[in-house]
Design a protein around this motif. Structure first.
Motif, PDB file in Angstrom:
ATOM      1  N   ARG A 243      30.957  35.185 -65.575  1.00  0.00           N
ATOM      2  CA  ARG A 243      31.845  36.317 -65.857  1.00  0.00           C
ATOM      3  C   ARG A 243      33.101  35.837 -66.590  1.00  0.00           C
ATOM      4  O   ARG A 243      33.017  35.137 -67.596  1.00  0.00           O
ATOM      5  CB  ARG A 243      32.202  37.051 -64.554  1.00  0.00           C
ATOM      6  CG  ARG A 243      30.996  37.717 -63.882  1.00  0.00           C
ATOM      7  CD  ARG A 243      31.428  38.618 -62.747  1.00  0.00           C
ATOM      8  NE  ARG A 243      31.875  37.854 -61.580  1.00  0.00           N
ATOM      9  CZ  ARG A 243      32.582  38.370 -60.592  1.00  0.00           C
ATOM     10  NH1 ARG A 243      32.946  39.647 -60.632  1.00  0.00           N
ATOM     11  NH2 ARG A 243      32.936  37.639 -59.558  1.00  0.00           N
ATOM     12  N   GLN A 244      34.295  36.200 -66.065  1.00  0.00           N
ATOM     13  CA  GLN A 244      35.536  35.861 -66.761  1.00  0.00           C
ATOM     14  C   GLN A 244      35.862  34.365 -66.712  1.00  0.00           C
ATOM     15  O   GLN A 244      36.801  33.915 -67.370  1.00  0.00           O
ATOM     16  CB  GLN A 244      36.712  36.659 -66.177  1.00  0.00           C
ATOM     17  CG  GLN A 244      36.706  38.136 -66.528  1.00  0.00           C
ATOM     18  CD  GLN A 244      35.836  38.955 -65.583  1.00  0.00           C
ATOM     19  OE1 GLN A 244      35.234  38.389 -64.675  1.00  0.00           O
ATOM     20  NE2 GLN A 244      35.758  40.249 -65.799  1.00  0.00           N
ATOM     21  N   LEU A 245      35.109  33.601 -65.914  1.00  0.00           N
ATOM     22  CA  LEU A 245      35.397  32.170 -65.798  1.00  0.00           C
ATOM     23  C   LEU A 245      34.669  31.339 -66.843  1.00  0.00           C
ATOM     24  O   LEU A 245      34.839  30.124 -66.904  1.00  0.00           O
ATOM     25  CB  LEU A 245      35.009  31.672 -64.395  1.00  0.00           C
ATOM     26  CG  LEU A 245      35.712  32.349 -63.210  1.00  0.00           C
ATOM     27  CD1 LEU A 245      35.208  31.757 -61.906  1.00  0.00           C
ATOM     28  CD2 LEU A 245      37.223  32.207 -63.319  1.00  0.00           C
ATOM     29  N   ASP A 247      35.008  31.066 -70.079  1.00  0.00           N
ATOM     30  CA  ASP A 247      35.844  30.352 -71.048  1.00  0.00           C
ATOM     31  C   ASP A 247      36.444  29.086 -70.451  1.00  0.00           C
ATOM     32  O   ASP A 247      36.519  28.045 -71.113  1.00  0.00           O
ATOM     33  CB  ASP A 247      36.954  31.273 -71.572  1.00  0.00           C
ATOM     34  CG  ASP A 247      37.845  31.812 -70.457  1.00  0.00           C
ATOM     35  OD1 ASP A 247      37.320  32.015 -69.347  1.00  0.00           O
ATOM     36  OD2 ASP A 247      39.052  32.025 -70.703  1.00  0.00           O
ATOM     37  N   SER A 322      45.080  33.546 -65.337  1.00  0.00           N
ATOM     38  CA  SER A 322      45.284  34.992 -65.392  1.00  0.00           C
ATOM     39  C   SER A 322      44.968  35.609 -64.031  1.00  0.00           C
ATOM     40  O   SER A 322      44.323  34.995 -63.174  1.00  0.00           O
ATOM     41  CB  SER A 322      44.370  35.603 -66.456  1.00  0.00           C
ATOM     42  OG  SER A 322      43.018  35.531 -66.041  1.00  0.00           O
ATOM     43  N   VAL A 324      42.925  37.947 -63.520  1.00  0.00           N
ATOM     44  CA  VAL A 324      41.462  38.124 -63.455  1.00  0.00           C
ATOM     45  C   VAL A 324      40.805  36.852 -62.930  1.00  0.00           C
ATOM     46  O   VAL A 324      39.923  36.895 -62.066  1.00  0.00           O
ATOM     47  CB  VAL A 324      40.896  38.482 -64.847  1.00  0.00           C
ATOM     48  CG1 VAL A 324      39.374  38.494 -64.808  1.00  0.00           C
ATOM     49  CG2 VAL A 324      41.414  39.845 -65.300  1.00  0.00           C
ATOM     50  N   HIS A 325      41.227  35.688 -63.468  1.00  0.00           N
ATOM     51  CA  HIS A 325      40.689  34.409 -62.994  1.00  0.00           C
ATOM     52  C   HIS A 325      41.007  34.213 -61.513  1.00  0.00           C
ATOM     53  O   HIS A 325      40.142  33.806 -60.723  1.00  0.00           O
ATOM     54  CB  HIS A 325      41.282  33.249 -63.791  1.00  0.00           C
ATOM     55  CG  HIS A 325      40.852  33.228 -65.225  1.00  0.00           C
ATOM     56  ND1 HIS A 325      41.621  32.661 -66.217  1.00  0.00           N
ATOM     57  CD2 HIS A 325      39.740  33.699 -65.843  1.00  0.00           C
ATOM     58  CE1 HIS A 325      40.991  32.778 -67.378  1.00  0.00           C
ATOM     59  NE2 HIS A 325      39.853  33.413 -67.170  1.00  0.00           N
ATOM     60  N   THR A 327      41.651  36.436 -59.190  1.00  0.00           N
ATOM     61  CA  THR A 327      40.902  37.371 -58.349  1.00  0.00           C
ATOM     62  C   THR A 327      39.461  36.915 -58.160  1.00  0.00           C
ATOM     63  O   THR A 327      38.930  36.916 -57.039  1.00  0.00           O
ATOM     64  CB  THR A 327      40.919  38.783 -58.969  1.00  0.00           C
ATOM     65  OG1 THR A 327      42.276  39.235 -59.055  1.00  0.00           O
ATOM     66  CG2 THR A 327      40.103  39.755 -58.122  1.00  0.00           C
ATOM     67  N   GLN A 328      38.816  36.491 -59.253  1.00  0.00           N
ATOM     68  CA  GLN A 328      37.412  36.085 -59.159  1.00  0.00           C
ATOM     69  C   GLN A 328      37.258  34.814 -58.329  1.00  0.00           C
ATOM     70  O   GLN A 328      36.342  34.711 -57.502  1.00  0.00           O
ATOM     71  CB  GLN A 328      36.828  35.868 -60.556  1.00  0.00           C
ATOM     72  CG  GLN A 328      35.302  35.669 -60.522  1.00  0.00           C
ATOM     73  CD  GLN A 328      34.704  35.571 -61.918  1.00  0.00           C
ATOM     74  OE1 GLN A 328      35.303  36.004 -62.896  1.00  0.00           O
ATOM     75  NE2 GLN A 328      33.520  35.001 -62.005  1.00  0.00           N
TER      76      GLN A 328
END
Length: 509
Positions: A243-245, A247, A322, A324-325, A327-328
Motif C-alpha cells: 500500500r502506501q509503504l 515507496d 507522513s 498515512v505511513h 497510521t499504516q
C-alpha cells in the motif's frame, strides 16, 4: 511402533528438509524438561489431545516470547507411543513449500501423527500456499503445529488461505503474573525494566534480556519488529500489499521508518511524562517564599528538558514520516500485539474521546525512555547544575516514567482480563481517575487511583472521594460500587478506601 523401529525408519527416510525424530528429537526437547510452563500451553494441549480435526494450530509471536519452548514442552507431554509419531521440522529460508509437502507425505506414509514446523514463515511461498497444511494433512488426521516470528504473515494467512481452518495462539504479550510465576522474577520495577520476553529467567530461561541496554533494544526492534513487518509484506501477494509503504520499501527506507515510528511513540510518551512533571511541580518542592527560588530554578530546568526533547526529536527525524505511513505502520504494530489502545474519556465533555497507546513489552519502552532521558541530561545547561540537583532530577524523571508505566500496565492487564467490562481512564477539567472499570450490564463502576508509591496518604485518593467528580461519574457510568488505590505498599484500608498492592492485583487478574 517402538522407538527402535522408529530409529531404523529414520535412517531410511530421505527428507528434503531438516526433519528431527526419535532420539534426536528427544535430545532437542529435553532442555525444557525443568522449565515452568506458560498458561497459554493449555490451548496447545487442547489441540493436541482433544478431538479437533481439519484445523492447524498456529503458534506465533515476536522473538523470545517462548514459542519454541512451548513446542518442546508439549512434545515432552506426549506418551511414549505418541512421541514415536512426532516430528519436528526446522524450516529455513532455503526450504520451499513443495519440499515441505514431500516430507509431510513421507511422514504421513510412515505413521507420524504430530508434526511441528518451526519458523514456517521463512518460506517465501508460505502465505500463498498455507492451505496445504489444513486441506491435505490436518483433514486427514495429522496434528499440524505451525510456529514463526512473522506474526503479520500468519495474520495474512488466516484471512486468506487458512480462513476458518486454524487455531491461533499469540505469545507476544507476557503479563506480570507469568513474568513472576514462570521466570521466577519478582517486583513491578523488574517487570517495567525487563518485561516483554521470556529471556530474563532467574532459574528457568536464558540469563540475558534484549532490553538490558539501548543497543540490544534497538537490535530487537530492528530484527523482531521492523524486519518482521517488511518480510511479511514482501511475501504476501508477491509484495502487492505494501500500500502506501511501497515507496519507502523501494527506497530501502522501510525498516528505518518502522524503527522510527516505534521510537517516536516512546519519545512522545517520555515527553508526556515531563509535561506532567511540569504541570504538577514534581521536580521542585511546594511553592512557598523560602523555596520559590529553588522552585523557579528547577522549573527552568524542566522547561529546558521539554525544549530539548522537541529539538532531539527533530534532529533524529532524518526521514519524513507522513501521517498515512504512521497510521499504516501502527496498524501492523497492533496486529503484532506490540501496542494496544486504552480509551481516554472526559467529563463533562462526553463527546471528547482519545486513546492512550500502551506498548505491551514494557522493557522495550523503558529502555528507550531511559536512553532519551540520559541523552537529554548530557546537555551543557543541565551539566551546569551541581551533582545533587542533577542526580535528583534524573531520579525523579525515571521514577515518574516508571510510575506512568505502572499505570499503563495496570490499565492494559485489566482491560485484557475483563473483556466484558469497559476499562478506561477518565479525565476531568482538574484531576483524573487513573482507571475506571464499568460493568455495562449492572450499570455500575469501580474507580481507581494508581500511585507509584509505597506510602499511604489522604492526598492520593482526593479525586475518587471528590463529591462533584463522583456525581458526574455516577450520572454517566452508573453506581460507584468501590474505590481503590493501587500502589506498591501492603494491602490495607484507609478511610474506607481499599489499598491494593500492585503485584497482588496483577496476579489476581
Amino acid at each position: 511402533m517402538n522407538l527402535n523401529r522408529t530409529l531404523r525408519k529414520e535412517k531410511n527416510l530421505d527428507f528434503k528438509t531438516k526433519v528431527i525424530v526419535g532420539n534426536r528429537l528427544k535430545s532437542l526437547v529435553s532442555i525444557t524438561r525443568n522449565y515452568k510452563k506458560r498458561e497459554c500451553i493449555q490451548m496447545l494441549r487442547d489441540y493436541i489431545f482433544e478431538d479437533i480435526a481439519d484445523k492447524v494450530f498456529i503458534l506465533y509471536g515476536l522473538r523470545r516470547t517462548g514459542k519454541t519452548t512451548l513446542i518442546r514442552q508439549i512434545i515432552l507431554e506426549l506418551s511414549d507411543s505418541d512421541f514415536n509419531k512426532a516430528a519436528f521440522i526446522q524450516v529455513t529460508s532455503r526450504d520451499s513449500l513443495s519440499e515441505i509437502d514431500e516430507d509431510l507425505r513421507l511422514l504421513e506414509k510412515n505413521g507420524y501423527k504430530y508434526v511441528f514446523l518451526d519458523e514456517v514463515t521463512l518460506m517465501e511461498d508460505f502465505i500463498e500456499g498455507a492451505s496445504l497444511f489444513s486441506d491435505i494433512y490436518a483433514s486427514s488426521g495429522m496434528k499440524i503445529i505451525l510456529s514463526g516470528t512473522d506474526s503479520l504473515g500468519f495474520a495474512f494467512s488466516k484471512e486468506e488461505q487458512l480462513y476458518d481452518r486454524c487455531i491461533m495462539l499469540h505469545t507476544t504479550f507476557i503479563p506480570y503474573r507469568e513474568f513472576e510465576n514462570v521466570l521466577g522474577i519478582y517486583g513491578i520495577d523488574e517487570y517495567i525494566r525487563y518485561g516483554g520476553t521470556m529471556s530474563l529467567g532467574g532459574i528457568n530461561y536464558n540469563a540475558s534480556t534484549p532490553f538490558s541496554n539501548i543497543k540490544d533494544t534497538e537490535e530487537y526492534i530492528n530484527t523482531s519488529i521492523a524486519k518482521n513487518i517488511q518480510h511479511s509484506l514482501k511475501m504476501y501477494q508477491y509484495g502487492g500489499h505494501f500500500r502506501q509503504l511501497l515507496d519507502l520499501y523501494e527506497k530501502g527506507e522501510l525498516t528505518n521508518v518502522i524503527n522510527r515510528v516505534v521510537e517516536d511513540m516512546n519519545h512522545r510518551f517520555t515527553k508526556s511524562v515531563v509535561e506532567r512533571i511540569t504541570a504538577n511541580n514534581l521536580l521542585g518542592d511546594r511553592v512557598d517564599p523560602i523555596n520559590i527560588r529553588k522552585h523557579m530554578e528547577l522549573d527552568k530546568v524542566t522547561l529546558g528538558i521539554k525544549n530539548m526533547l522537541d529539538i532531539l526529536n527533530k534532529e533524529e527525524q532524518s526521514i519524513d514520516i507522513s501521517d498515512v505511513h504512521m497510521t499504516q505502520i501502527k496498524e501492523y504494530l497492533a496486529i503484532l500485539d506490540l501496542i494496544k489502545e486504552i480509551d481516554l474519556e472526559y467529563l463533562p465533555e462526553v463527546n471528547q474521546k482519545s486513546k492512550i497507546i500502551v506498548v505491551t513489552q514494557p522493557g522495550l519502552r523503558y529502555a528507550q525512555a531511559e536512553a532519551i532521558v540520559e541523552n537529554l541530561l548530557l546537555d551543557e545547561k543541565f551539566q551546569e547544575l551541581d551533582i545533587q540537583k542533577r542526580t535528583r532530577i534524573l531520579e525523579r524523571l525515571l521514577s515518574e516514567i516508571r510510575g506512568r508505566m505502572m499505570e499503563d500496565i495496570v490499565l492494559l492487564e485489566t482491560k485484557l482480563a475483563k473483556k466484558d467490562k469497559h476499562v478506561f481512564k477518565l479525565q476531568f477539567p482538574i484531576g483524573e481517575y487513573d482507571m475506571v472499570v464499568q460493568d455495562p450490564k449492572t450499570l455500575s463502576c469501580e474507580i481507581y487511583e494508581i500511585k507509584y508509591s509505597k506510602e499511604r496518604t489522604r492526598e492520593q485518593y482526593r479525586h475518587i472521594n471528590d463529591e462533584e467528580k463522583c456525581a458526574m461519574t455516577t450520572h454517566r457510568y452508573g453506581t460507584i460500587t468501590a474505590r481503590y488505590v493501587i500502589y506498591r505498599g501492603e494491602n490495607a484500608e484507609m478511610d474506607t478506601i481499599q489499598y491494593l498492592n500492585v503485584e497482588d492485583y496483577l496476579k489476581s487478574l
